[in-house]
Design a protein around this motif. Sequence first.
Motif, PDB file in Angstrom:
ATOM      1  N   GLU A 164      96.174  19.949  35.439  1.00  0.00           N
ATOM      2  CA  GLU A 164      95.828  21.319  35.054  1.00  0.00           C
ATOM      3  C   GLU A 164      94.332  21.514  35.271  1.00  0.00           C
ATOM      4  O   GLU A 164      93.513  20.830  34.654  1.00  0.00           O
ATOM      5  N   TRP A 165      93.974  22.442  36.134  1.00  0.00           N
ATOM      6  CA  TRP A 165      92.575  22.671  36.484  1.00  0.00           C
ATOM      7  C   TRP A 165      91.991  23.896  35.771  1.00  0.00           C
ATOM      8  O   TRP A 165      90.780  24.089  35.792  1.00  0.00           O
ATOM      9  N   SER A 166      92.845  24.730  35.216  1.00  0.00           N
ATOM     10  CA  SER A 166      92.354  25.936  34.572  1.00  0.00           C
ATOM     11  C   SER A 166      93.423  26.442  33.615  1.00  0.00           C
ATOM     12  O   SER A 166      94.613  26.191  33.798  1.00  0.00           O
ATOM     13  N   THR A 167      92.983  27.163  32.567  1.00  0.00           N
ATOM     14  CA  THR A 167      93.915  27.799  31.634  1.00  0.00           C
ATOM     15  C   THR A 167      93.579  29.283  31.522  1.00  0.00           C
ATOM     16  O   THR A 167      92.441  29.701  31.748  1.00  0.00           O
ATOM     17  N   ASP A 168      94.593  30.062  31.199  1.00  0.00           N
ATOM     18  CA  ASP A 168      94.431  31.503  30.919  1.00  0.00           C
ATOM     19  C   ASP A 168      93.652  32.259  31.987  1.00  0.00           C
ATOM     20  O   ASP A 168      92.550  32.740  31.730  1.00  0.00           O
ATOM     21  N   PRO A 169      94.207  32.491  33.159  1.00  0.00           N
ATOM     22  CA  PRO A 169      95.520  32.042  33.605  1.00  0.00           C
ATOM     23  C   PRO A 169      95.508  30.582  34.046  1.00  0.00           C
ATOM     24  O   PRO A 169      94.456  30.014  34.334  1.00  0.00           O
ATOM     25  N   VAL A 170      96.691  30.036  34.126  1.00  0.00           N
ATOM     26  CA  VAL A 170      96.855  28.621  34.427  1.00  0.00           C
ATOM     27  C   VAL A 170      96.697  28.370  35.926  1.00  0.00           C
ATOM     28  O   VAL A 170      97.198  29.116  36.762  1.00  0.00           O
ATOM     29  N   LEU A 171      95.999  27.285  36.250  1.00  0.00           N
ATOM     30  CA  LEU A 171      95.924  26.782  37.615  1.00  0.00           C
ATOM     31  C   LEU A 171      96.320  25.312  37.598  1.00  0.00           C
ATOM     32  O   LEU A 171      95.653  24.499  36.958  1.00  0.00           O
ATOM     33  N   TRP A 172      97.431  24.992  38.241  1.00  0.00           N
ATOM     34  CA  TRP A 172      97.888  23.606  38.365  1.00  0.00           C
ATOM     35  C   TRP A 172      97.700  23.121  39.787  1.00  0.00           C
ATOM     36  O   TRP A 172      97.865  23.883  40.755  1.00  0.00           O
ATOM     37  N   ASP A 225     102.312  30.624  44.084  1.00  0.00           N
ATOM     38  CA  ASP A 225     101.207  30.100  44.882  1.00  0.00           C
ATOM     39  C   ASP A 225      99.904  30.712  44.379  1.00  0.00           C
ATOM     40  O   ASP A 225      99.682  31.923  44.488  1.00  0.00           O
ATOM     41  N   ALA A 226      99.017  29.883  43.856  1.00  0.00           N
ATOM     42  CA  ALA A 226      97.786  30.387  43.254  1.00  0.00           C
ATOM     43  C   ALA A 226      96.865  31.048  44.260  1.00  0.00           C
ATOM     44  O   ALA A 226      95.979  31.830  43.874  1.00  0.00           O
ATOM     45  N   LEU A 227      97.055  30.783  45.543  1.00  0.00           N
ATOM     46  CA  LEU A 227      96.145  31.333  46.540  1.00  0.00           C
ATOM     47  C   LEU A 227      96.339  32.831  46.764  1.00  0.00           C
ATOM     48  O   LEU A 227      95.538  33.459  47.466  1.00  0.00           O
ATOM     49  N   VAL A 228      97.382  33.420  46.166  1.00  0.00           N
ATOM     50  CA  VAL A 228      97.549  34.872  46.252  1.00  0.00           C
ATOM     51  C   VAL A 228      96.940  35.564  45.035  1.00  0.00           C
ATOM     52  O   VAL A 228      96.976  36.792  44.940  1.00  0.00           O
ATOM     53  N   ASP A 229      96.388  34.794  44.118  1.00  0.00           N
ATOM     54  CA  ASP A 229      95.824  35.327  42.879  1.00  0.00           C
ATOM     55  C   ASP A 229      94.301  35.240  42.979  1.00  0.00           C
ATOM     56  O   ASP A 229      93.712  34.164  42.888  1.00  0.00           O
ATOM     57  N   SER A 230      93.651  36.392  43.171  1.00  0.00           N
ATOM     58  CA  SER A 230      92.212  36.409  43.404  1.00  0.00           C
ATOM     59  C   SER A 230      91.443  35.756  42.252  1.00  0.00           C
ATOM     60  O   SER A 230      90.461  35.042  42.476  1.00  0.00           O
ATOM     61  N   GLU A 231      91.888  35.968  41.008  1.00  0.00           N
ATOM     62  CA  GLU A 231      91.178  35.384  39.872  1.00  0.00           C
ATOM     63  C   GLU A 231      91.208  33.864  39.931  1.00  0.00           C
ATOM     64  O   GLU A 231      90.207  33.187  39.670  1.00  0.00           O
ATOM     65  N   LEU A 232      92.360  33.303  40.307  1.00  0.00           N
ATOM     66  CA  LEU A 232      92.459  31.847  40.394  1.00  0.00           C
ATOM     67  C   LEU A 232      91.697  31.308  41.605  1.00  0.00           C
ATOM     68  O   LEU A 232      91.119  30.220  41.544  1.00  0.00           O
TER      69      LEU A 232
END
Length: 426
Positions: free
Chosen positions: A38-46, A95-102
Amino acid sequence: MIDAPALEPLLASYLSGQRWFAGGSDEAAAATVASLEEWSTDPVLWWALVDSPVGTYQLLLGAREPEAAAEVLRGKEGVTVGAVHHDGGDVIVYDALVDSELVLRLAGLVVPEETWSHSRAMAVEQSNSSLVIDERCIFKVFRRPQPGPNPDVELPEALSAAGFEHVPASLGVLRRGGMDLLVAREFLGDATEGWQLALTSLRDLFAAGGDPAERGGDFAPEAGRLGEVTAQMHLALARLFGIAEMDPGEWADDLMAKLGDEPELAGARPRYEALRRVKSPGMAIRVHGDYHLGQTMRATTGWYVLDFEGEPAVPLEERRLPRSPLRDVAGMLRSFHYAAEVARREQGEHGDLEAQKELAALWRSRVTDAFVDAYLGNEGIAELLPGADDFEVVLAAALAGKAVYEVAYERAYRPSWVDIPLTVLR
């Protein structure tokens, strides 16, 4: 945080729909999670490493509650992994790469000294994923990381440090367990891809007709400049990584093994047999490995070379072996042929088809001569190349080998283009 057993049942349908996954539904169904962080929380990045029968892949996964996920995923197809139970409730994994915040959080991990505000995905199909951040940085995510330095990190960093000015500046690299996962580089916002420049030149030629040398969009001068940059790149790589003796018989054996017994590819066989007989094959150096117009950009400051990863289907240790520099030369010459054929097909049934074929052949011959002449004109390059009696033989084998590779690629991804390399082999 979710565990591997919760994620694994979702992988089959997701992986089988990804352009960068080399397998089909059976290989996707056999995928297992080898590592999960887990690299980030709220939002989550795994971050996950996934083993499959066709290799190990890295996944960067976002997770949000259903309503928030729906907002992020609106209009985006094929990026949803599925729903899992997490921290007392259901979340949608994607896919986290479609989420600009992540993506911006990821950027902070790679280039922490910068502040980032906006990201966008590159609208291209490839075996990796690229994103532009704030129109000044481009992130390349290696979907299939392997142990050891990735050539697309190793070679540009070495070239840049040695003063070769035709690669974008590196801004940062993310590594885990001896693997290069992601690289951040300067984004060439004012540059145009070499492939697009070539097609524009050909479109102008088809519209106006006549001698390619007299057209305003003549590509030959740019091809010459690119040939000079290519030679400078090879000379720099030879200085940085050394040179080795070429074994033409070993190269011919390798080419033959990839040829098989398919009748449509048999035209390559005499070229490979001739390669065995050369007496002055030239030297072997580290090379680009997948060199074509799509791997180049023309900016106001000149040509830039991109994507030194080589052919992703080839094992990493093999991609890092010294090769004949004529492999890169052959790759670019094949790209000139592709550009001429693709541009000609764009004309459809309009106009004189025979005249269009003649114009395409004239264009290809002109830019090929310009590239090769400029390449050979660089002081010191002859010391790396075959002797005069063997040069054409070695180049012909390299061209045939590239065409055989193209046939396999087109059959897998662009069946309507497969006759372009097959015509050459016939």
